[in-house]
Design a protein around this motif. Structure first.
Motif, mmCIF file in Angstrom:
data_model
loop_
_atom_site.group_PDB
_atom_site.id
_atom_site.type_symbol
_atom_site.label_atom_id
_atom_site.label_comp_id
_atom_site.label_asym_id
_atom_site.label_seq_id
_atom_site.Cartn_x
_atom_site.Cartn_y
_atom_site.Cartn_z
ATOM 1 N N SER A 1 27.001 4.333 7.117
ATOM 2 C CA SER A 1 26.731 5.357 6.113
ATOM 3 C C SER A 1 25.242 5.440 5.811
ATOM 4 O O SER A 1 24.668 6.530 5.677
ATOM 5 N N GLU B 1 23.280 8.867 6.527
ATOM 6 C CA GLU B 1 22.793 9.664 5.395
ATOM 7 C C GLU B 1 21.286 9.859 5.466
ATOM 8 O O GLU B 1 20.772 10.909 5.081
ATOM 9 N N PHE C 1 30.133 5.561 -2.466
ATOM 10 C CA PHE C 1 30.355 4.898 -1.189
ATOM 11 C C PHE C 1 31.684 4.157 -1.199
ATOM 12 O O PHE C 1 32.053 3.510 -2.170
ATOM 13 N N ASP D 1 33.855 3.222 6.739
ATOM 14 C CA ASP D 1 32.956 2.633 7.729
ATOM 15 C C ASP D 1 33.673 1.793 8.770
ATOM 16 O O ASP D 1 33.073 1.414 9.777
ATOM 17 N N ALA E 1 30.871 9.447 7.598
ATOM 18 C CA ALA E 1 29.662 9.403 6.768
ATOM 19 C C ALA E 1 28.970 10.759 6.759
ATOM 20 O O ALA E 1 28.456 11.208 5.713
#
Length: 728
Positions: free
Chosen positions: A139, A143, A288, A293, A303
């Motif tokens: 993630s 991101e 999150f 993940d 993600a």
């Protein structure tokens, strides 16, 4: 009685504690009511700290193996002797095979981590690896590529809608996230929970979507389509601050409510209602969640999907939304990326990173592109991407290089804050790799299955025996050392500095103590570590919509709904759903015929944390044995009852766990506890603390077809298994 301030650190947060001391010994641990973040709260794990500090099985002195590997024969040596010998062996292996012959396995944050990366960069090895590939780091890196930072500052308490997606906060973050969700609910916020299990949060949610494991990306794409189709997106933000919107619309066009329902098992009306609730109840947050993940093939694009949802609904960098910029003065502090010294490793060595040919985005190429985009922003606006979070060798490729010598020999490894036999998939391959090493060095609290395979074992200090700097995008808090170190326990900084100085790195380790390092980090804000502790932290004042002045830290300066970094590195630039290899919909029908139950592993359960706390009597009284949770109907069909020992099998292997019957699990599912071993058993081979008996990673594959093509994340959920009563 003396009372000293300190902190916990038995999981990721650094919750404030008070140590009550009599005759120089801690007799009680309580929460620190004056701590600016945790306000006196500690969880079940924190209340085990006293047992952890003085546990009779703690390692207190360096040990050197004197028998064959796995025989359990050791001699006590001094720190100087152990470091001298390790440094000498590393020097010889480096001269023979090159610095890339050394690898490292990461784990959860019990150590400083930046010191490891600093040492490896100076040594010249690009091959640090570990569980990062399935734990927040996918993630994090993704991101950064999408909008230039990772959202770790979801303003849950002031949000009007909270989406808990693959996040069981009551178990994973009982002091941090869960109280915020509860407060938001009291303030009237809507709550959507997307989880295959009926968690505590799901029971009180406005909407609970019991999704089929591994299909979250399909639901995300359905949400995106529904939001755009019904004009629920933030048109101004999309028009002015994103690129790739038209391509995104084309990419999600086929994800109708009916198709999404068919894939995910979520009814079409709930897909629509939840998407509408999220898009129209702003400000909204999607904090999150680790569950996304560890899904294997879809983890990286999950993600991306979550990031895109935040962006198109205008919930980025707004009050009550999802933020990632640094708050006020906090952004001036020299951070962990600064301490890593990433510029010290040459381009020639970077190119040798194992796995870089298959997963360049999660190696130096992707990290370099994310870093270059970040450098276009004003200093201190958004934290630079840390290498230990987003720039790693791939564990499978490292283990393969150890056992085969290809593409070059990997002969030495260091493990800190990790137990690779319990943390990495395909346990048998990991075991073979540890056996094949010429030098294996472990720093640990206890003798673990992995440590039992080492050549040298160094004793790690408890968190309360060392200082820490808790630095986030919103605050910086000094975590003071609470007690003098017991016997010869030391910090990871002592280990790496000691090793580095012996290997010619003296000028890059000028600070004798880690507190001096933090004094250096705090210089830009005019504070020392002690001064920060005395003033009880530095809390930054957050500003919103700063992108209007600075843009986003991406190549285009905007949120990249279609990622140029992914595209340049040969990855899918737009989210694309892939059916898991092992699934009820698998192309190989024998999978679902022979293994009819969907298996997830890796769920949090208190008071254990990963493979830790198995030695602590209070923890084992609560959970004495590993548990696999199944639905009552499933138990009846399989002839199983509460407490029975059952054999759980996947195409990769079999383990045994006790049955726990609960209707919180779907009848077609099972949830097996991860990272189980038995410290009370023999440390010698072949038993090795029973590491192969109940360890779910024995069941988890890591072959390329099971892993996300962008990062190589392996699956700990979305698997298929068979469950049988033991002995039948």
């Amino acid at each position: 009685m003396e009372v000293r301030r300190s902190y916990c650190g038995l999981c990721h947060p650094r919750c404030g504690t008070l140590l009550h001391i009599e005759d120089g010994k801690v007799v009680k641990v309580t929460g620190d009511p004056d701590h600016p973040i945790t306000r006196g709260a500690i969880c079940e794990r924190g209340r085990l700290m006293l047992d952890h500090i003085y546990h009779p099985d703690r390692l207190n002195y360096p040990l050197k193996r004197v028998g064959k590997r796995g025989e359990g024969r050791w001699e006590r040596v001094s720190w100087d002797q152990a470091l001298d010998e390790v440094a000498d062996k590393l020097r010889k292996l480096k001269d023979e095979f090159g610095p890339e012959t050394l690898t490292f396995t990461h784990g959860t944050k019990r150590t400083y981590h930046w010191d490891c990366r600093r040492f490896f960069n100076l040594f010249g090895s690009p091959n640090t690896c570990g569980v990062n590939t399935i734990c927040m780091c996918p993630s994090y890196a993704t991101e950064y590529a999408t909008y230039g930072g990772m959202v770790m500052g979801s303003e849950v308490m002031t949000a009007s809608c909270v989406v808990m997606w693959g996040c069981n906060a009551s178990k994973s973050s009982p002091v941090g996230m869960y109280p915020k969700v509860s407060k938001a609910r009291k303030n009237g916020a809507k709550l959507i929970v997307i989880d295959p299990r009926r968690t505590k949060e799901a029971e009180s949610a406005d909407l609970w979507l019991q999704i089929r494991p591994g299909t979250d990306l399909a639901l995300m794409l359905g949400w995106i389509r529904y939001i755009i189709e019904n004009d629920l997106h933030d048109k101004d933000f999309v028009a002015n601050w994103t690129v790739g919107f038209e391509e995104l619309w084309e990419a999600v066009d086929s994800y109708t409510l009916e198709k999404v329902a068919e894939i995910t098992s979520v009814p079409p009306e709930m897909v629509a209602e939840s998407a509408r609730m999220y898009a129209t109840s702003g400000p909204a947050v999607i904090p999150f969640g680790l569950g996304l993940d560890k899904q294997g093939v879809n983890s990286t694009q999950c993600a991306r999907g979550r990031a895109i949802l935040r962006a198109i609904t205008g919930n980025l960098e707004i009050e009550g939304g999802d933020g990632f910029s640094m708050a006020g003065e906090v952004g001036k502090i020299r951070d962990l990326e600064f301490l890593e010294l990433n510029d010290m490793i040459s381009g020639e060595q970077r190119a040798k990173q194992l796995g870089i040919d298959k997963y360049p985005f999660f190696g130096f190429p992707g990290w370099e592109m994310n870093s270059a985009a970040n450098k276009k922003l004003p200093h201190g606006y958004v934290a630079a991407p840390e290498a230990w979070h987003s720039n790693l060798a791939h564990a499978r490729e490292v283990m393969s290089a150890i056992t085969t010598g290809e593409p070059y020999p990997v002969t030495a490894a260091i493990t800190l804050a990790n137990n690779p036999l319990l943390a990495l998939p395909n346990t048998k391959q990991v075991f073979e790799a540890l056996q094949a090493l010429q030098l294996y060095v472990v720093m640990e609290y206890y003798m673990t299955p992995s440590a039992a395979m080492a050549d040298y074992v160094f004793p790690a200090a408890t968190t309360v025996e060392q200082p820490e700097l808790w630095l986030t995008s919103g605050f910086c808090v000094a975590c003071p050392q609470g007690i003098e170190r017991i016997e010869e326990r030391r910090s990871s900084y002592d280990f790496y500095r000691g090793l580095g100085v012996r290997l010619g790195q003296e000028e890059y380790w000028p600070w004798e103590t880690v507190e001096e390092v933090y004094d250096h980090c705090l210089e830009p804000v005019g504070l020392t570590f002690q001064q920060l502790a005395e003033q009880n932290g530095l809390l930054g004042k957050r500003e919103y919509r700063q992108y209007e002045n600075h843009g986003f830290g991406t190549p285009s300066g905007k949120v990249e709904l279609k990622s140029s970094i992914f595209e340049e590195l040969g990855a899918e630039p737009l989210p694309t759903y892939r059916e898991p290899i092992w699934s009820p919909e698998s192309r190989d029908s024998s999978i679902s015929d022979e293994y009819p139950i969907i298996l997830i592993t890796g769920s949090r359960f208190m008071p254990m944390y990963h493979s830790e706390q198995r030695q602590i009597e209070k923890a084992r009284k609560k959970i004495p044995d590993p548990l696999v949770s199944i639905h009552p109907d499933t138990a009846k069909e399989l002839g199983l009852a509460e407490g029975d020992w059952a054999v759980i099998s996947t195409p990769l292997g079999s383990i045994r766990q006790r049955v726990h019957v609960t209707d919180a699990i779907h009848p077609h599912m099972a949830d097996a506890q991860h990272s189980w071993w038995f410290p009370e058993r023999s440390d010698k081979l072949p038993e090795l603390f029973g590491v192969f008996e109940s360890n779910t990673n024995v069941l988890c594959p890591d072959a390329p077809e099971f892993c996300s093509p962008e990062i190589g994340s392996w699956p700990h959920s979305a698997l298929m298994c068979r469950i049988e009563k033991e002995g039948e």
